[in-house]
Write an enzyme that holds these catalytic residues in place. Structure first.
Site, short mmCIF file in Angstrom:
data_model
loop_
_atom_site.label_atom_id
_atom_site.label_comp_id
_atom_site.label_asym_id
_atom_site.label_seq_id
_atom_site.Cartn_x
_atom_site.Cartn_y
_atom_site.Cartn_z
N ASP A 39 -116.05 -67.57 -33.69
CA ASP A 39 -115.31 -67.20 -32.48
C ASP A 39 -115.72 -65.77 -32.14
OD1 ASP A 39 -113.46 -66.25 -30.67
OD2 ASP A 39 -111.71 -67.05 -31.72
N VAL A 40 -116.33 -65.57 -30.97
CA VAL A 40 -116.86 -64.24 -30.66
C VAL A 40 -115.76 -63.18 -30.53
CG1 VAL A 40 -118.99 -65.03 -29.56
CG2 VAL A 40 -116.92 -64.69 -28.15
N ASN A 48 -123.50 -64.44 -24.47
CA ASN A 48 -123.30 -65.41 -23.39
C ASN A 48 -121.91 -66.06 -23.34
OD1 ASN A 48 -124.27 -67.68 -21.45
ND2 ASN A 48 -123.58 -68.79 -23.28
N TYR A 92 -110.79 -63.32 -14.98
CA TYR A 92 -112.24 -63.54 -15.13
C TYR A 92 -113.03 -62.41 -14.45
CZ TYR A 92 -116.74 -66.04 -14.98
OH TYR A 92 -118.07 -66.41 -15.12
N LYS A 149 -115.62 -59.59 -16.15
CA LYS A 149 -117.03 -59.42 -15.76
C LYS A 149 -117.28 -58.04 -15.17
CE LYS A 149 -118.24 -63.57 -17.09
NZ LYS A 149 -119.08 -63.78 -18.27
P1 NAD Z 1 -120.03 -73.41 -20.57
O1 NAD Z 1 -118.59 -73.69 -20.59
O2 NAD Z 1 -120.98 -74.56 -20.57
O3 NAD Z 1 -120.45 -72.44 -21.75
C1 NAD Z 1 -119.61 -71.49 -22.32
C2 NAD Z 1 -119.88 -71.49 -23.80
O4 NAD Z 1 -119.10 -70.45 -24.44
C3 NAD Z 1 -119.47 -72.82 -24.44
O5 NAD Z 1 -120.51 -73.24 -25.28
C4 NAD Z 1 -118.22 -72.46 -25.22
O6 NAD Z 1 -118.03 -73.26 -26.36
C5 NAD Z 1 -118.53 -71.03 -25.61
N1 NAD Z 1 -117.35 -70.28 -26.02
C6 NAD Z 1 -116.16 -70.20 -25.38
N2 NAD Z 1 -115.30 -69.43 -26.09
C7 NAD Z 1 -115.97 -69.03 -27.20
C8 NAD Z 1 -115.64 -68.22 -28.31
N3 NAD Z 1 -114.43 -67.67 -28.43
N4 NAD Z 1 -116.58 -68.02 -29.27
C9 NAD Z 1 -117.81 -68.58 -29.17
N5 NAD Z 1 -118.18 -69.35 -28.13
C10 NAD Z 1 -117.27 -69.57 -27.17
O7 NAD Z 1 -120.27 -72.51 -19.27
P2 NAD Z 1 -121.55 -71.67 -18.80
O8 NAD Z 1 -121.53 -71.74 -17.34
O9 NAD Z 1 -122.75 -72.07 -19.53
O10 NAD Z 1 -121.09 -70.19 -19.20
C11 NAD Z 1 -121.89 -69.32 -19.97
C12 NAD Z 1 -121.68 -67.90 -19.48
O11 NAD Z 1 -122.17 -67.78 -18.14
C13 NAD Z 1 -120.22 -67.44 -19.44
O12 NAD Z 1 -120.12 -66.10 -19.87
C14 NAD Z 1 -119.89 -67.55 -17.96
O13 NAD Z 1 -118.86 -66.67 -17.59
C15 NAD Z 1 -121.21 -67.15 -17.36
N6 NAD Z 1 -121.37 -67.55 -15.96
C16 NAD Z 1 -121.46 -68.87 -15.61
C17 NAD Z 1 -121.62 -69.19 -14.27
C18 NAD Z 1 -121.75 -70.62 -13.79
O14 NAD Z 1 -121.74 -70.84 -12.57
N7 NAD Z 1 -121.85 -71.60 -14.65
C19 NAD Z 1 -121.66 -68.19 -13.30
C20 NAD Z 1 -121.56 -66.87 -13.70
C21 NAD Z 1 -121.43 -66.57 -15.03
#
Ligand code: NAD
Length: 267
Positions: A65-66, A92, A165, A169
């Site tokens: 857990d990060v 990430n 959120y 960010k």
């Molecule tokens: P996602 O839900 O597929 O991936 C998020 C990942 O983080 C998952 O694998 C989840 O298990 C992991 N995670 C959550 N809590 C955690 C914890 N406490 N410890 C370890 N791992 C944990 O979504 P995504 O879109 O791939 O998101 C990845 C990153 O990109 C995030 O930081 C998100 O805010 C950012 N982001 C995504 C988008 C988008 O449109 N998808 C846009 C901007 C930013």
């Protein structure tokens, strides 16, 4: 294949799905050693590692857990024990817990800030401590460690109904820049990627619904929703020696979402 990322050791947090999975596989395709961090989805993490291995890379899965200091420290200890050094951290992992402001519980606020901001702080701090102890893998005037924060266009675009959120960010933006300034003299690079709308689990309820999808496309001048590979390609470059002179920068990978799309037809 770029020799620039070959055989680097890379930790990718939240690598069991979406953007993290795409980046982890991308580094695997370049022959890197990849630590596939996950929190709850062991099936997704196994799929990521399988695809890294199929592509010629290597790595291992590590549950942590990060937002937990001890678990983060252990992940870095294990990586160093396995590979002897750590070259790149892809910070990430992130979540959303949406609510209008008046109804937002302290729990929803804390959960998002702890995961998205404190989690990225804890991983970055562990990485910096390791980087400081190691020498350059390549030429002496090049970076000996590299951190990439996964931010969002919502580090500069306000987002109603998502104050927790957007605050996390926005916090990453200054965490990244202040840290980049502090560690540049130590030959450590720190940058961020701010994705726009990328189709992953985090926003499935939007892109899988035709009406919501149409509304979302209106916010993207380039007129398509992004894919994890769009982000992975930029992460691979930022994580490589080809970008060695880049630090303290955010790259917006958003199909133009930050260009004030409402002004596309003269406003
Ligand atoms: P996602 O839900 O597929 O991936 C998020 C990942 O983080 C998952 O694998 C989840 O298990 C992991 N995670 C959550 N809590 C955690 C914890 N406490 N410890 C370890 N791992 C944990 O979504 P995504 O879109 O791939 O998101 C990845 C990153 O990109 C995030 O930081 C998100 O805010 C950012 N982001 C995504 C988008 C988008 O449109 N998808 C846009 C901007 C930013």
């Amino acid at each position: 294949m770029s020799a620039a990322t070959n055989k680097k050791t890379v930790i990718v947090t939240g690598a069991s799905s979406g953007i993290g999975q795409g980046i982890a596989i991308g580094f695997g395709q370049q022959g890197a050693n990849v630590v596939v961090n996950y929190h709850g989805d062991d099936e997704g993490a196994n799929e990521t590692l399988d695809r890294i291995k199929e592509a010629g890379g290597s790595g291992f899965i590590h549950q942590a857990d990060v937002s937990d200091e001890g678990e983060v420290e252990e992940m870095f200890r294990k990586t160093e024990a396995e590979y002897g050094r750590i070259d790149v951290l892809i910070n990430n992992a992130g979540i959303q817990q949406d609510s209008d402001f008046a109804s937002m519980s302290l729990e929803q606020w804390d959960k998002v800030i702890h995961t998205n901001l404190t989690g990225q702080f804890l991983c970055a701090r562990a990485a910096i401590r390791h980087f400081e102890q190691q020498v350059q893998a390549g030429p002496e005037d090049m970076a000996k460690g590299n951190i990439i924060f996964m931010s969002s266009v919502h580090d500069i675009i306000p987002w109603a109904g998502h104050v927790n959120y957007a605050s996390s960010k926005g916090g990453i933006l200054m965490l990244m820049k202040s840290l980049a300034l502090e560690v540049a003299p130590k030959k450590i690079r720190v940058n961020a990627i701010s994705p726009g709308a990328i189709a992953t689990d985090i926003n499935e309820e939007v892109w899988s619904d035709e009406e919501k999808r149409k509304e979302l496309i209106k916010l993207i001048p380039y007129k398509r929703i992004g894919k994890p590979e769009d982000i992975a390609k930029v992460a691979l470059w930022l994580g490589s020696d080809d970008s060695d002179y880049v630090t303290g920068t955010t790259i917006y990978v958003d199909g133009g979402m930050t260009l004030y799309p409402g002004f596309v037809d003269n406003g």
